[in-house]
Design a protein around this motif. Structure first.
Motif, short mmCIF file in Angstrom:
data_model
loop_
_atom_site.label_atom_id
_atom_site.label_comp_id
_atom_site.label_asym_id
_atom_site.label_seq_id
_atom_site.Cartn_x
_atom_site.Cartn_y
_atom_site.Cartn_z
N THR A 1 0.83 -1.21 0.00
CA THR A 1 0.00 0.00 0.00
C THR A 1 0.87 1.26 0.00
N ILE A 2 2.02 1.20 0.66
CA ILE A 2 2.92 2.36 0.69
C ILE A 2 3.45 2.66 -0.71
N PHE A 3 3.93 1.62 -1.38
CA PHE A 3 4.52 1.82 -2.71
C PHE A 3 3.45 2.16 -3.75
N ILE A 4 2.31 1.48 -3.70
CA ILE A 4 1.27 1.74 -4.69
C ILE A 4 0.66 3.13 -4.48
N GLY A 5 0.42 3.51 -3.22
CA GLY A 5 -0.10 4.85 -2.94
C GLY A 5 0.84 5.94 -3.42
N SER A 6 2.15 5.75 -3.22
CA SER A 6 3.14 6.72 -3.68
C SER A 6 3.23 6.76 -5.20
N SER A 7 3.04 5.61 -5.84
CA SER A 7 3.20 5.54 -7.30
C SER A 7 2.15 6.39 -8.02
N PHE A 8 0.93 6.48 -7.47
CA PHE A 8 -0.10 7.30 -8.09
C PHE A 8 0.36 8.76 -8.17
N LEU B 1 9.57 6.20 -13.09
CA LEU B 1 9.85 6.03 -11.67
C LEU B 1 8.58 5.62 -10.93
N GLY B 2 7.46 6.25 -11.30
CA GLY B 2 6.18 5.87 -10.71
C GLY B 2 5.80 4.44 -11.06
N LEU B 3 6.10 4.05 -12.31
CA LEU B 3 5.79 2.68 -12.73
C LEU B 3 6.63 1.66 -11.96
N ILE B 4 7.91 1.98 -11.76
CA ILE B 4 8.79 1.09 -10.99
C ILE B 4 8.31 0.98 -9.55
N MET C 1 5.24 1.40 -8.53
CA MET C 1 4.04 0.57 -8.55
C MET C 1 4.41 -0.90 -8.73
N GLY C 2 5.45 -1.17 -9.56
CA GLY C 2 5.89 -2.55 -9.76
C GLY C 2 6.35 -3.19 -8.47
N ILE C 3 7.10 -2.43 -7.66
CA ILE C 3 7.55 -2.96 -6.36
C ILE C 3 6.34 -3.25 -5.47
N GLY C 4 5.39 -2.30 -5.49
CA GLY C 4 4.17 -2.51 -4.70
C GLY C 4 3.38 -3.72 -5.16
N GLU C 5 3.31 -3.90 -6.48
CA GLU C 5 2.56 -5.04 -7.02
C GLU C 5 3.27 -6.36 -6.72
N LEU C 6 4.61 -6.35 -6.70
CA LEU C 6 5.34 -7.57 -6.33
C LEU C 6 5.03 -7.95 -4.88
N ALA C 7 5.03 -6.93 -4.00
CA ALA C 7 4.66 -7.20 -2.61
C ALA C 7 3.21 -7.66 -2.53
N ASN C 8 2.36 -7.07 -3.36
CA ASN C 8 0.96 -7.47 -3.41
C ASN C 8 0.81 -8.91 -3.90
N PHE C 9 1.64 -9.27 -4.88
CA PHE C 9 1.63 -10.63 -5.39
C PHE C 9 1.96 -11.63 -4.29
N GLY C 10 3.00 -11.29 -3.51
CA GLY C 10 3.36 -12.16 -2.38
C GLY C 10 2.25 -12.24 -1.36
N ILE D 1 3.55 9.93 -8.05
CA ILE D 1 4.71 10.08 -8.93
C ILE D 1 4.28 10.05 -10.39
N LYS D 2 3.39 9.12 -10.74
CA LYS D 2 2.91 9.04 -12.13
C LYS D 2 2.09 10.28 -12.50
N LYS D 3 1.32 10.79 -11.55
CA LYS D 3 0.53 12.00 -11.81
C LYS D 3 1.45 13.19 -12.10
N ILE D 4 2.55 13.30 -11.36
CA ILE D 4 3.52 14.38 -11.60
C ILE D 4 4.11 14.24 -13.00
#
Length: 318
Positions: free
Chosen positions: A23-30, A63-66, A68-77, A32-35
């Motif tokens: 949630t930390i990484f995915i929330g931050s990615s929104f 950077l935002g996509l990366i 989000m990717g880290i967040g999604e990997l954690a989400n996958f786990g 970063i991608k918006k910027i």
């Protein structure tokens, strides 16, 4: 038996921890991608909402996509170790993070009602954690494949795919720029299939890398690409504090429906636990409503005290 119970508890808490990290990484990615999308607009490039792909040349968007990717990997786990009916509702915490960061980095308002909504998000998530199922109903790929061949899941998949095609080729071009629900409905419905595929990929990794692993992996990547494309359109067209909560409500609702069809994770739960899950989810929806409907109101603790003081002086004058 004790060893099995300890293993289940261990998987549950590891999955819970990974869900919180995601949630930390995915929330931050929104944010970063918006910027990155805003920088693209300022340069006069074709916007993502109009069908442009100029964001692929913007390093901040990557950077935002990366992130989000880290967040999604954690989400996958998390999905591989814990029930989906636990992991998905916890996504509300990413909305909290997005809302706080949006107020700091994007100058989007977060008034006293929004802050109260953040607190309710945490409260609702805590209730869900307390009452969520601890055990997985499917423990191997063979059982999952059997569930995926059921008529109920085939029907659900056909409904999702038909809805997605209808939005992508008809409703999206007509209403996508006026209504935030349109593209997010597509993202959320496809996202529920992504969750099922994540669970299947996790089970395949535990057993052996065979043909189900590659099928789950390819299908999951396709679903993620569709989600990413239409999520970018929504982020480009609408305010971040609108996109993230609406997406959360739709996504979590679809995941609960899909999980109940495939995994039957609520089977065996006590009545009070089922009610606890429903209450927690309802509190989160109310919190999201408060975060967005009242976000433009100029309300603060100071203004509330000033209103009370003015009423008090008015009574004195009478």
């Amino acid at each position: 038996m004790n060893i099995l119970i300890n293993k289940q508890n261990s998987d549950f808490y590891i999955g819970l921890s990974l869900a919180l990290v995601s949630t930390i990484f995915i929330g931050s990615s929104f944010i970063i991608k918006k910027i990155g999308l805003q920088r693209l607009t300022h340069r006069g490039s074709l916007r993502a909402g109009a069908g442009g792909f100029g964001y692929l040349k913007e390093w901040i968007w990557w950077l935002g996509l990366i992130t989000m990717g880290i967040g999604e990997l954690a989400n996958f786990g998390a999905y591989a170790l814990a029930p989906a009916t636990l992991v998905s509702p916890l996504g509300a915490l990413s909305i909290l993070i997005t809302s706080v960061l949006a107020s700091k980095c994007l100058n989007e308002k977060l008034n006293i009602l929004g802050k109260l909504g953040c607190i309710l998000c945490i409260l609702g998530s805590t209730i869900i954690v307390i009452h969520s199922p601890r055990e997985e109903s499917i423990s191997d790929v063979a059982s999952l494949l059997e569930r995926l061949r059921s008529s109920s899941f085939i029907f659900y998949s056909l409904v999702v795919i038909s809805l997605s095609v209808l939005i992508a080729f008809h409703l999206g071009p007509l209403y996508g720029e006026q209504n935030v629900v349109v593209y997010l409905l597509l993202c959320a419905s496809i996202g529920s299939l992504t969750v099922i595929l994540c669970k299947g990929l996790g089970l395949a990794l535990k057993e052996s890398i065979d043909w189900p692993f590659y099928v789950f992996f390819v299908l999951m990547c396709c679903c993620l690409l569709v989600q990413m494309n239409y999520l970018n359109k929504s982020l480009d067209l609408f305010n971040t504090n609108i996109v993230t909560p609406v997406y959360y409500v739709f996504f979590t609702s679809f995941v609960i429906i899909a999980s109940s069809i495939v995994f039957n994770e609520w089977h065996g739960l006590k009545t009070e636990d089922i009610l606890g899950n429903l209450c927690g989810f309802t509190i989160i929806i109310i919190a999201i409503f408060m975060l967005n409907v009242f976000k433009d109101l100029d309300v603060s603790m100071g203004s509330l005290f000033r209103q009370k003081a003015s009423k008090y002086h008015g009574y004195q004058n009478v």
